[in-house]
Motif scaffolding. Structure first.
Motif, PDB file in Angstrom:
ATOM      1  N   THR A  72      19.311 -18.164  25.697  1.00 36.99           N
ATOM      2  CA  THR A  72      19.784 -17.538  26.931  1.00 36.99           C
ATOM      3  C   THR A  72      18.596 -16.960  27.692  1.00 36.99           C
ATOM      4  O   THR A  72      17.514 -16.745  27.134  1.00 36.99           O
ATOM      5  CB  THR A  72      20.792 -16.403  26.665  1.00 36.99           C
ATOM      6  OG1 THR A  72      20.104 -15.262  26.118  1.00 36.99           O
ATOM      7  CG2 THR A  72      21.891 -16.833  25.723  1.00 36.99           C
ATOM      8  N   ARG A  73      18.842 -16.686  28.962  1.00 40.70           N
ATOM      9  CA  ARG A  73      17.820 -16.046  29.785  1.00 40.70           C
ATOM     10  C   ARG A  73      18.498 -15.328  30.945  1.00 40.70           C
ATOM     11  O   ARG A  73      19.541 -15.769  31.443  1.00 40.70           O
ATOM     12  CB  ARG A  73      16.837 -17.087  30.331  1.00 40.70           C
ATOM     13  CG  ARG A  73      15.653 -16.466  31.083  1.00 40.70           C
ATOM     14  CD  ARG A  73      14.797 -17.509  31.752  1.00 40.70           C
ATOM     15  NE  ARG A  73      13.760 -16.873  32.564  1.00 40.70           N
ATOM     16  CZ  ARG A  73      13.102 -17.481  33.537  1.00 40.70           C
ATOM     17  NH1 ARG A  73      13.355 -18.742  33.828  1.00 40.70           N
ATOM     18  NH2 ARG A  73      12.188 -16.841  34.232  1.00 40.70           N
ATOM     19  N   ALA A  74      17.911 -14.220  31.371  1.00 37.78           N
ATOM     20  CA  ALA A  74      18.343 -13.518  32.579  1.00 37.78           C
ATOM     21  C   ALA A  74      17.106 -13.095  33.344  1.00 37.78           C
ATOM     22  O   ALA A  74      16.078 -12.761  32.747  1.00 37.78           O
ATOM     23  CB  ALA A  74      19.197 -12.300  32.230  1.00 37.78           C
ATOM     24  N   GLY A  75      17.196 -13.124  34.665  1.00 39.48           N
ATOM     25  CA  GLY A  75      16.044 -12.747  35.472  1.00 39.48           C
ATOM     26  C   GLY A  75      16.452 -12.368  36.881  1.00 39.48           C
ATOM     27  O   GLY A  75      17.569 -12.646  37.329  1.00 39.48           O
ATOM     28  N   LEU A 105      16.238 -16.192  45.640  1.00 40.10           N
ATOM     29  CA  LEU A 105      17.561 -16.812  45.556  1.00 40.10           C
ATOM     30  C   LEU A 105      18.637 -16.012  46.281  1.00 40.10           C
ATOM     31  O   LEU A 105      19.814 -16.390  46.243  1.00 40.10           O
ATOM     32  CB  LEU A 105      17.955 -16.991  44.085  1.00 40.10           C
ATOM     33  CG  LEU A 105      17.047 -17.900  43.251  1.00 40.10           C
ATOM     34  CD1 LEU A 105      17.511 -17.929  41.804  1.00 40.10           C
ATOM     35  CD2 LEU A 105      17.020 -19.310  43.828  1.00 40.10           C
ATOM     36  N   ASN A 106      18.255 -14.896  46.917  1.00 41.13           N
ATOM     37  CA  ASN A 106      19.239 -14.044  47.591  1.00 41.13           C
ATOM     38  C   ASN A 106      20.377 -13.690  46.640  1.00 41.13           C
ATOM     39  O   ASN A 106      21.562 -13.840  46.950  1.00 41.13           O
ATOM     40  CB  ASN A 106      19.791 -14.730  48.847  1.00 41.13           C
ATOM     41  CG  ASN A 106      20.680 -13.798  49.668  1.00 41.13           C
ATOM     42  OD1 ASN A 106      20.480 -12.582  49.672  1.00 41.13           O
ATOM     43  ND2 ASN A 106      21.665 -14.364  50.355  1.00 41.13           N
ATOM     44  N   LEU A 140      16.228 -21.786  34.662  1.00 40.54           N
ATOM     45  CA  LEU A 140      16.494 -21.008  35.875  1.00 40.54           C
ATOM     46  C   LEU A 140      15.432 -21.229  36.943  1.00 40.54           C
ATOM     47  O   LEU A 140      15.734 -21.227  38.141  1.00 40.54           O
ATOM     48  CB  LEU A 140      16.578 -19.515  35.544  1.00 40.54           C
ATOM     49  CG  LEU A 140      17.863 -19.006  34.889  1.00 40.54           C
ATOM     50  CD1 LEU A 140      17.788 -17.502  34.693  1.00 40.54           C
ATOM     51  CD2 LEU A 140      19.089 -19.370  35.715  1.00 40.54           C
ATOM     52  N   ASN A 141      14.183 -21.418  36.522  1.00 41.21           N
ATOM     53  CA  ASN A 141      13.118 -21.573  37.512  1.00 41.21           C
ATOM     54  C   ASN A 141      13.283 -22.822  38.370  1.00 41.21           C
ATOM     55  O   ASN A 141      12.728 -22.903  39.466  1.00 41.21           O
ATOM     56  CB  ASN A 141      11.753 -21.584  36.821  1.00 41.21           C
ATOM     57  CG  ASN A 141      11.285 -20.183  36.476  1.00 41.21           C
ATOM     58  OD1 ASN A 141      11.892 -19.534  35.632  1.00 41.21           O
ATOM     59  ND2 ASN A 141      10.242 -19.705  37.124  1.00 41.21           N
ATOM     60  N   ALA A 142      14.074 -23.780  37.890  1.00 39.00           N
ATOM     61  CA  ALA A 142      14.316 -24.974  38.702  1.00 39.00           C
ATOM     62  C   ALA A 142      15.054 -24.631  39.989  1.00 39.00           C
ATOM     63  O   ALA A 142      14.952 -25.353  40.984  1.00 39.00           O
ATOM     64  CB  ALA A 142      15.114 -25.999  37.896  1.00 39.00           C
ATOM     65  N   LEU A 143      15.796 -23.520  39.994  1.00 41.65           N
ATOM     66  CA  LEU A 143      16.512 -23.114  41.205  1.00 41.65           C
ATOM     67  C   LEU A 143      15.555 -22.711  42.324  1.00 41.65           C
ATOM     68  O   LEU A 143      15.945 -22.668  43.492  1.00 41.65           O
ATOM     69  CB  LEU A 143      17.458 -21.955  40.890  1.00 41.65           C
ATOM     70  CG  LEU A 143      18.601 -22.255  39.916  1.00 41.65           C
ATOM     71  CD1 LEU A 143      19.397 -20.988  39.634  1.00 41.65           C
ATOM     72  CD2 LEU A 143      19.509 -23.343  40.465  1.00 41.65           C
TER      73      LEU A 143
END
Length: 478
Positions: free
Chosen positions: A141-144, A149-150, A260-263
């Motif tokens: 998992t990851r959260a950031g 990304l607004n 997530l960084n792909a976003l």
């Protein structure tokens, strides 16, 4: 090669270094690395009371629970093992500080339980270690916080990702599986046999520059859906390969993992937006509802505080606090805490209000109405919708599961959502789960009937969590 059959979703492979760590725990007298003193132990049994296999079940123990058993318990240096010596095996676990006071207060790990199975678990700890000691685990998992990304924050498991928007909405993102290669379906016998895979079959991996373990005991094949889907676990290299049968061939793919960084990449093609980004509520979000005006009111965009309470291997937790939320001229404090767990496609929300809302206002939660059909099951606290992703490429299901004791009534907030009013309990808290399952990822579901069956199992397991019974120490163990 080892074979297992599972009725539920993906069983995560145990990392090879955990086998080594388990060996050390068992055969070095249950001592912690760097220490000579034997560790203390808390024993308990976890029982699955249902005749249903359950995977990646979050087991959460508070430090208060553990200190009732052993007053000197500490989460500074610990490990979690299952089984009995000399066959104990380590379970990846993490400890979190959820009340933000600087001391770890919850222990969490994920557990697979067969139908009606009971597993004995022990927590080994050393109360004399003052410095925090942590073993690395495979991160699921990851959260950031990503200002670009607004969004308030973004969070993901290895299966799915969610964007938490400032207005209270949630946007779901699917993780497109990475296609590797295909082979003739004649190799189906390799997946269903009991022998090591053949050199010819292995050659297809090598042609794709994939090195499989040479150890037959470290290669396990799991039947995900009989005669249709399998998962090949390479335990030594910590890789999983997903196999789907089409009419003439077997198609191999793998997960893109945490991404997530792909976003942040405008050319991104691996993270697929599944639900609209500009709506109120969205996929499992919430908003304020004015009963008389029948109007949704978004959360304010300013004056909040956001913190990542956990960013770990087993789970990640995001908390948002609105200390001065103005509602009809009165000031309220709202705390929203969102959890995501490895190996699971859902997020869990806890909304805390410091006091009762004015009579004309309520909290509304919901999910988007997809293209095919939607429904609700008020007896079991379920909203669901089925259709396809925005491109019409793959089937998509979304759902929200809530406590029936908190439910007020289904309401028509707008034409694009299925919504319900939830009332806080006596402690001012609302809790529910929301999920999206996308066929374009590694854990997809193909049909509406399969999706509804999955939700039925999920609501049943939520209503019947595993039981935990603390056990006395065996004679001769500290």
């Amino acid at each position: 090669m080892m074979y297992t059959y599972k009725k539920t979703q993906i069983q995560k492979a145990k990392c090879w270094h955990w086998f080594i760590a388990a060996f050390l725990v068992v055969f070095v007298g249950c001592t912690f690395p760097g220490g000579k003193q034997k560790t203390n132990r808390i024993r308990f049994a976890i029982q699955n009371t249902l005749a249903i296999d359950r995977e990646n079940v979050p087991i959460v123990l508070t430090i208060e629970q553990l200190r009732k058993v052993s007053a000197d318990f500490s989460l500074n240096a610990y490990s979690v093992v299952t089984g009995k010596a000399p066959r104990e095996a380590m379970i990846p676990a993490q400890a979190d500080d959820l009340d933000y006071d600087g001391e770890r207060d919850q222990l969490v790990f994920l557990l697979d339980l067969a139908a009606e199975e009971t597993k004995e678990i022990s927590v080994l700890y050393d109360p004399n270690v003052k410095a925090t000691f942590t073993l690395d685990v495979k991160k699921q998992t990851r959260a950031g916080i990503f200002p670009e990304l607004n969004a308030v924050a973004a969070m993901e498991s290895d299966l799915i990702a969610y964007l938490l928007k400032p207005n209270g909405a949630v946007v779901a993102y699917g993780k497109k599986r990475k296609e590797l290669f295909s082979v003739d379906k004649m190799y189906l016998v390799e997946l269903e046999g009991n022998s090591p895979i053949s050199p010819d079959f292995r050659h297809h991996f090598e042609r794709s520059k994939i090195s499989l373990t040479q150890n037959p005991q470290a290669l396990k094949i799991e039947v995900e859906k009989p005669e249709e889907r399998w998962v090949m676990h390479d335990l030594e290299n910590q890789e999983d390969y997903f196999i789907r049968k089409s009419e003439e061939q077997l198609n191999f793919s793998k997960s893109i993992g945490l991404s997530l960084n792909a976003l942040l990449d405008p050319e991104n093609t691996t993270m697929v937006q599944l639900t609209p980004p500009d709506e109120l509520v969205g996929c499992g979000g919430f908003a304020l509802w004015h009963k008389e005006k029948k109007e949704l009111i978004p959360l304010p965009n300013e004056g909040d505080y956001v913190r990542i309470l956990a960013d770990g291997g087993m789970r990640s937790v995001v908390q948002r606090i609105l200390p001065s939320w103005d509602i009809n001229g009165q000031t309220y404090q709202l705390t929203s805490t969102t959890f995501i767990y490895g190996g699971n496609p859902w997020i869990e929300h806890f909304i805390q209000l410091d006091r009762e809302l004015p009579a004309d206002y309520a909290i509304v939660v919901g999910i988007p109405k997809l293209t095919d059909s939607s429904g609700s099951d008020e007896e079991h606290g379920l909203l669901w919708s089925w259709g396809t992703d925005p491109d019409g490429t793959y089937p998509l299901g979304v759902a929200l599961i809530y406590l029936t004791t908190q439910a007020s009534s289904l309401i028509d907030t707008d034409a694009v959502h299925l919504s319900i009013v939830l009332n806080p309990d006596d402690e001012g808290r609302i809790s529910y789960r929301a999920l999206a399952i996308w066929e374009g990822g590694i854990n997809g579901i193909e049909t509406q009937s399969e999706f509804l069956q999955h939700l039925q199992i999920m609501t049943t397991t939520m209503e019947n969590p595993p039981t935990i019974k603390f056990l006395p120490l065996e004679e001769g163990k500290k």
